[in-house]
Write an enzyme that holds these catalytic residues in place. Structure first.
Site, PDB file in Angstrom:
ATOM      1  N   HIS A 190      31.599  55.858  24.401  1.00  0.00           N
ATOM      2  CA  HIS A 190      30.151  55.706  23.631  1.00  0.00           C
ATOM      3  C   HIS A 190      30.448  55.814  22.223  1.00  0.00           C
ATOM      4  O   HIS A 190      29.755  55.198  21.388  1.00  0.00           O
ATOM      5  CB  HIS A 190      29.486  56.930  23.948  1.00  0.00           C
ATOM      6  N   ARG A 297      24.401  43.426  34.776  1.00  0.00           N
ATOM      7  CA  ARG A 297      25.241  43.983  35.606  1.00  0.00           C
ATOM      8  C   ARG A 297      24.273  45.585  35.921  1.00  0.00           C
ATOM      9  O   ARG A 297      24.345  46.405  35.303  1.00  0.00           O
ATOM     10  CB  ARG A 297      26.523  44.551  35.276  1.00  0.00           C
ATOM     11  N   GLU A 433      32.750  34.503  44.199  1.00  0.00           N
ATOM     12  CA  GLU A 433      33.775  35.578  43.550  1.00  0.00           C
ATOM     13  C   GLU A 433      34.827  35.823  44.849  1.00  0.00           C
ATOM     14  O   GLU A 433      35.850  36.496  44.609  1.00  0.00           O
ATOM     15  CB  GLU A 433      33.535  36.846  42.730  1.00  0.00           C
ATOM     16  N   ASP A 457      36.528  38.574  39.602  1.00  0.00           N
ATOM     17  CA  ASP A 457      36.998  38.976  41.009  1.00  0.00           C
ATOM     18  C   ASP A 457      37.783  37.707  41.639  1.00  0.00           C
ATOM     19  O   ASP A 457      38.532  37.888  42.576  1.00  0.00           O
ATOM     20  CB  ASP A 457      35.649  39.676  41.900  1.00  0.00           C
ATOM     21  N   CYS A 504      30.180  33.265  34.843  1.00  0.00           N
ATOM     22  CA  CYS A 504      29.974  34.566  34.333  1.00  0.00           C
ATOM     23  C   CYS A 504      31.077  35.445  34.005  1.00  0.00           C
ATOM     24  O   CYS A 504      30.788  36.429  33.545  1.00  0.00           O
ATOM     25  CB  CYS A 504      28.497  35.216  34.864  1.00  0.00           C
TER      26      CYS A 504
HETATM   27  C1  PEP Z   1      33.315  38.602  37.882  1.00  0.00           C
HETATM   28  O1  PEP Z   1      33.910  39.168  38.889  1.00  0.00           O
HETATM   29  O2  PEP Z   1      33.764  37.817  37.343  1.00  0.00           O
HETATM   30  C2  PEP Z   1      32.112  39.060  37.349  1.00  0.00           C
HETATM   31  C3  PEP Z   1      31.463  38.540  36.419  1.00  0.00           C
HETATM   32  O3  PEP Z   1      31.467  40.343  37.757  1.00  0.00           O
HETATM   33  P1  PEP Z   1      32.388  41.920  37.380  1.00  0.00           P
HETATM   34  O4  PEP Z   1      33.226  41.612  36.391  1.00  0.00           O
HETATM   35  O5  PEP Z   1      31.135  42.837  37.241  1.00  0.00           O
HETATM   36  O6  PEP Z   1      32.961  42.263  38.796  1.00  0.00           O
HETATM   37 MG    MG Z   2      32.911  40.381  40.100  1.00  0.00          MG
END
Ligand code: PEP
Ligand code: MG
Length: 578
Positions: A190, A297, A433, A457, A504
Site C-alpha cells: 500500500h 481482475r 491460458e 499462465d 492481457c
Molecule cells: C495471465 O495469466 O496472463 C493473466 C493475465 O492473468 P493473471 O496474471 O491474473 O493470472
Molecule cells: Mg492467468
C-alpha cells in the site's frame, strides 16, 4: 555512495536526507493490583479511540489528494481498530492476568500480525504492515510518546526509513517531502501504491540503507532505476537534476500524445487497453488514453471484502466504479480467479497439494455456483450501460464453458423476472491460458464472443515454469516458439470465426513483443497503464504487413533465442532484416 533497490514510484528527486527513526519505548509487563483492572481497560479503550481519531483525521487531510479507493485504506484501518476480537483479546488479558494495557495490547495485536505473516501470502503480509502501523500508533497513545517525527523541518526532504507505513505515507501530501527510500518493502505494498498515487518518487527494499544513511546531507532517489545515491558529488547532483527535468518533460510530451490512437503505418487500428487491479488505477488509465479496460481482475474485490464474500450489490457498485468512467469504451471484467497460489482467501481449500493445477478460477466458481451466480448477477446488472464484457479465466474444456453459459442464462432469467435491466447481448469471452485451450481454439471459437490470451499462465503451463519461482525465471520465455505457436493457433481459429483476439498477460506491455503479437494476428493489447504510451508509440512505428512477415519467420525458429535475435534485427533494420 550508490545503493540499489526496487523502484516503485517513477520520477527522480534530489533533496536533503531526513532519516525517519522509529524510536520505540520498550513495552514492559507490569502486574497490576486487582482494583486497577477497570481503569486499565478504560485506558486501552481510550487509546484505541484516539488511534481511530488519528486515522480519521489522516483520511480527512488526504481527501482530495488521494482517490476514494485509497481513502478506503483508512476505513479498513478503522474496522481493524473497532474489531471486538482485538479489544476483547487485550481486555481479557488485562482482567485475567492483571497486566498493563500496553503489554496486553501488544500481545493481542502481535498474535494477529504473526497470523497474517504466517499465511505466506503477499496480500496478507501487506495487511500485517497495516496492523503494524496501528500497533505503533496505539502504543504511542498508551505510552504518551511520539515515535515518528511528524513535524518536518526544512524543504525538499527525501525520507530514508527502515519502513514507512501506509498512513505515514498518506500524510506526505501536505509535507515538504519530495521522495523517499526504505530498506524494506515491496512493489505491491500500500505504501508503494500511495507513493505512485501522490506522484512521489520512491525506491523500496534498499539493502544497507539505514546503516549508510546520514541525515541532512544531499541524497538522490531515482524511482525509475531504483538507485539511491547518498552524499552525491556536485556532478551527480547536476546530472540527476537534468534527468529529473528530462523525465518531467518526457511525461508532458507523452501525455500530450495520449489521445493519439495506435494505428500502424499501413493504417490498422490496434486497441490498447488497460489492466486494472485497483479501481484507483482507472484515472491513470484514462489519463494515458487507454481504449477501455482489457482486464479487471475481480480477485481484488473479493480480497477487499474478505473474510465475507461480496454481495450482489457490492459487485455492482465495484464494477460501476470502472464501467462508468470508461463509458462508452468497453470494460472487460474477469470473473473470480482465486487459487493457484496467486492470492489467499479464506474460502479456498488450503490443503491442496498442488494448487496451481488445482481448484482454481472457473473450476472453483463452478464448485460454488451460488457464489458464482452472485458475481454473474452483479456483472449483468453492471452491463446495463452496454459497455461491460465478461471474461472467464482458466477455461480448459468446452463443457466447462457450456456450464458457465448455463449459469449465466439462469442469472439472466432471474433478473428478467424481477424487471432488473442488463445487457441482453453482454459479450462473454474466455481467457486462453491453458495450452489445451489454445490448441483447440477452433472448438471454442463459435461459442465465445472474444478470446483474451493470458500469457502469464499460458507460459507457466506450457513451459512448465512456476511463474513465482525465481530459480526458473530465466526459462520464462515469451519468445519461445511454442508460445508463439499457441498464440498463432488462437488467432487463426478466431479469424476463421470472425472473433477478436486480445492479449492481457504481461507480454502485452513489452514493446519488444508488439511486432510479433500484431504479426500473429492479435488485435488488442491490454496492459498496466504505465506501459500504454510506450506500446502505442511502438504500434505507430510498425507496418502490419512487415509484422506478419516477421511472425511467419519467427514461427520457424528453433528457439526463443533465435526469435529474439530476429526481433532485434527487425527493430533495428526494419524489413531488410526479414
Ligand atoms: C495471465 O495469466 O496472463 C493473466 C493475465 O492473468 P493473471 O496474471 O491474473 O493470472
Ligand atoms: Mg492467468
Amino acid at each position: 555512495m550508490r545503493l540499489k533497490g526496487i523502484p516503485v514510484s517513477p520520477g527522480i528527486s534530489v533533496g536533503n536526507a531526513q532519516i525517519v527513526l522509529v524510536k520505540e519505548t520498550p513495552v514492559i509487563r507490569i502486574i497490576l493490583p486487582e482494583e486497577s483492572v477497570e481503569a486499565e481497560t478504560a485506558r486501552l479503550r481510550a487509546a484505541l479511540e484516539a488511534t481511530i481519531r488519528d486515522v480519521e483525521a489522516l483520511k480527512e487531510q488526504a481527501r482530495g489528494k488521494l482517490s476514494e479507493d485509497f481513502l478506503s485504506i483508512f476505513d479498513a484501518h478503522v474496522i481493524i481498530l473497532k474489531d471486538p476480537a482485538l479489544f476483547n483479546h487485550a481486555a481479557g488479558q488485562i482482567k485475567n492476568e492483571r497486566v498493563n494495557a500496553e503489554f496486553a495490547f501488544q500481545s493481542a495485536i502481535h498474535s494477529t500480525i504473526m497470523g497474517l505473516l504466517a499465511t505466506d501470502d503477499p496480500y496478507f503480509q501487506e495487511r500485517a504492515t497495516d496492523m503494524e502501523d496501528l500497533r505503533r500508533r496505539t502504543l504511542e497513545h498508551l505510552l504518551g510518546t511520539d515515535s515518528l517525527e511528524r513535524t518536518w523541518k526544512g524543504e525538499n526532504l527525501v525520507l530514508l526509513a527502515d519502513t514507512l507505513t501506509p498512513s505515514e505515507t498518506g500524510a506526505f501530501h501536505n509535507a515538504p517531502i519530495v521522495g523517499f527510500a526504505t530498506e524494506h518493502g515491496a512493489r505491491t505494498s500500500h505504501t508503494a501504491i500511495i507513493a505512485r498515487s501522490l506522484e512521489i518518487p520512491a525506491v523500496v527494499g534498499v539493502k544497507g540503507l539505514m546503516e549508510a544513511a546520514v541525515s541532512e546531507r544531499p541524497v538522490i532517489v531515482d524511482g525509475l532505476t531504483g538507485s539511491v545515491i547518498l552524499n552525491p558529488t556536485k556532478e551527480e547532483i547536476t546530472e540527476y537534476r537534468q534527468r529529473a527535468e528530462a523525465y518531467k518533460e518526457q511525461r508532458r510530451q507523452i501525455l500530450a500524445h495520449a489521445r493519439v490512437e495506435a494505428r500502424t503505418i499501413d493504417g490498422h487500428r490496434i486497441l490498447v487497453a488497460a489492466n486494472v487491479d485497483l479501481t484507483d488505477e482507472v484515472q491513470s488509465a484514462i489519463q494515458v488514453g487507454a481504449n477501455g479496460v482489457g482486464l479487471y481482475r475481480s480477485e481484488f474485490l473479493f480480497l477487499d471484502c474478505a473474510p465475507d464474500l461480496p454481495t450482489e450489490e457490492q459487485h455492482l457498485a465495484y464494477y460501476n466504479r470502472i464501467a462508468e468512467p470508461f463509458y462508452p469504451h468497453r470494460v472487460v471484467i474477469r470473473t473470480l480467479d482465486l487459487g493457484g497460489e496467486k492470492y489467499f482467501h479464506n474460502v479456498l481449500d488450503r490443503s491442496e497439494r498442488n494448487p496451481v493445477l488445482g481448484v482454481r478460477a472457473v473450476r472453483f466458481c463452478l464448485k460454488h455456483p451460488e457464489m458464482f451466480k452472485t458475481q454473474l448477477r452483479g456483472l449483468l446488472r453492471a452491463s446495463a450501460r452496454k459497455n461491460v464484457a465478461i471474461l472467464i479465466p482458466l477455461i480448459t474444456t468446452v463443457e466447462e464453458f457450456h456450464e458457465v453459459l448455463g449459469l449465466l442464462d439462469t442469472c439472466k432469467a432471474e433478473l428478467r423476472a424481477k424487471g432488473i435491466p442488463f445487457d441482453e447481448g453482454v459479450p462473454v469471452g474466455i481467457m486462453v491460458e491453458v495450452p489445451s485451450t489454445a490448441l483447440t481454439a477452433e472448438a471454442f471459437a463459435p461459442l465465445v464472443d472474444f478470446f483474451s490470451i493470458g500469457t502469464n499462465d499460458l507460459i507457466q503451463y506450457l513451459l512448465a515454469i512456476d511463474r513465482n519461482n525465481d530459480s526458473v525465471a530465466h526459462l520464462y520465455d515469451p519468445m519461445h516458439p511454442a508460445v508463439l505457436k499457441c498464440i498463432a493457433a488462437v488467432c487463426e481459429a478466431a479469424q476463421k470465426a470472425g472473433k477478436p483476439v486480445a492479449v492481457c498477460g504481461e507480454v502485452a506491455a513489452d514493446p519488444r513483443m508488439t511486432a510479433l503479437l500484431l504479426g500473429l494476428g492479435v488485435g488488442s493489447l491490454s496492459m498496466t497503464p504505465s506501459s500504454i504510451l510506450d506500446v502505442k508509440a511502438r504500434v505507430r512505428n510498425l507496418a502490419l504487413k512487415s509484422c506478419q512477415k516477421l511472425a511467419k519467420k519467427a514461427l520457424l525458429s528453433p528457439s526463443g533465442k533465435g526469435v529474439a535475435a530476429l526481433v532485434d534485427a527487425f527493430l533495428e533494420k526494419g524489413d531488410r532484416a526479414i
